[in-house]
Design a protein around this motif. Structure first.
Motif, short mmCIF file in Angstrom:
data_model
loop_
_atom_site.label_atom_id
_atom_site.label_comp_id
_atom_site.label_asym_id
_atom_site.label_seq_id
_atom_site.Cartn_x
_atom_site.Cartn_y
_atom_site.Cartn_z
N MET A 189 20.62 25.75 -5.86
CA MET A 189 21.13 24.47 -6.38
C MET A 189 20.10 23.84 -7.31
O MET A 189 20.44 23.36 -8.39
CB MET A 189 21.45 23.53 -5.21
N VAL B 44 20.59 23.03 -11.33
CA VAL B 44 20.46 21.68 -11.89
C VAL B 44 19.35 21.63 -12.95
O VAL B 44 19.54 21.05 -14.02
CB VAL B 44 20.21 20.65 -10.76
N LEU C 127 27.43 18.53 -5.56
CA LEU C 127 26.16 18.07 -4.97
C LEU C 127 26.42 17.27 -3.69
O LEU C 127 25.68 17.39 -2.70
CB LEU C 127 25.37 17.24 -5.98
N HIS D 25 27.23 19.77 -1.05
CA HIS D 25 25.98 20.40 -0.61
C HIS D 25 25.28 19.48 0.40
O HIS D 25 24.83 19.94 1.45
CB HIS D 25 25.09 20.65 -1.82
#
Length: 182
Positions: free
Chosen positions: A65, A69, A99, A102
């Protein structure tokens, strides 16, 4: 050249991030189902699955992740004109939802660590489909870009969600009928 390197890293990050999220929620399902086993099985399975969940989240999913990003942000810095495109606004909105998803997985992990799981395995299976819907929406948005008709895209997105929900219900029903037959 730098843009293409970042784009490659971004794609690698996205693939790894989604793979991690898909497997993570599948492990939530297995963890929840292990709670219904006999004590000797349950004690072994819950410890093993909890360790697998934590390692997957810490070592694969979260770093992927972060890579996604960072590489995506650098791409936007290198090509700021992308921020003027409406499809990019929609993509960034979907990434924000991803997000949040997540982070919610992180909260579930913290609940598991406290030996509490409030959801049933079927609810986790449905929760897993959120990531699938986001993946499909983001990929179509990025590939189709300006050719993407927002109205048809939204309708298709919801239709795909309904199909996944119906398929999950049918799978649950079939699974329960097999269990009842045994």
């Amino acid at each position: 050249m730098y843009y293409l390197i970042c784009k490659s890293l971004h794609i690698i990050g996205v693939v790894s991030w989604f793979a991690g999220l898909f497997y993570l929620v599948r492990l939530f399902v297995y963890y929840r189902e292990s709670l219904d086993r006999r004590e000797e099985e349950r004690s072994i399975l819950t410890v093993q699955l909890s360790e697998m969940i934590n390692r997957l989240f810490r070592i694969i999913t979260t770093p992927a992740m972060i890579l996604t990003v960072i590489a995506g942000s650098i791409m936007l810095i290198l090509q700021p004109v992308l921020l003027q495109a409406p499809w990019m606004h929609a993509k960034l909105g979907l990434v924000l939802i991803l997000l949040i998803y997540h982070y919610y997985c992180y909260r579930i992990i913290k609940t598991i660590e406290k030996r509490g799981v409030l959801w049933k395995s079927f609810q986790f299976r449905l929760f897993n489909e959120i990531a699938t819907l986001l993946l499909v929406a983001i990929v179509f948005l990025v590939v189709m870009k300006n050719a993407f008709n927002a109205l048809y895209g939204i309708l298709g997105f919801f239709l795909f969600g309904v199909i996944i929900f119906i398929a999950a219900k049918m799978y649950k029903k079939r699974r329960e009928s097999k269990i009842n037959q045994n």
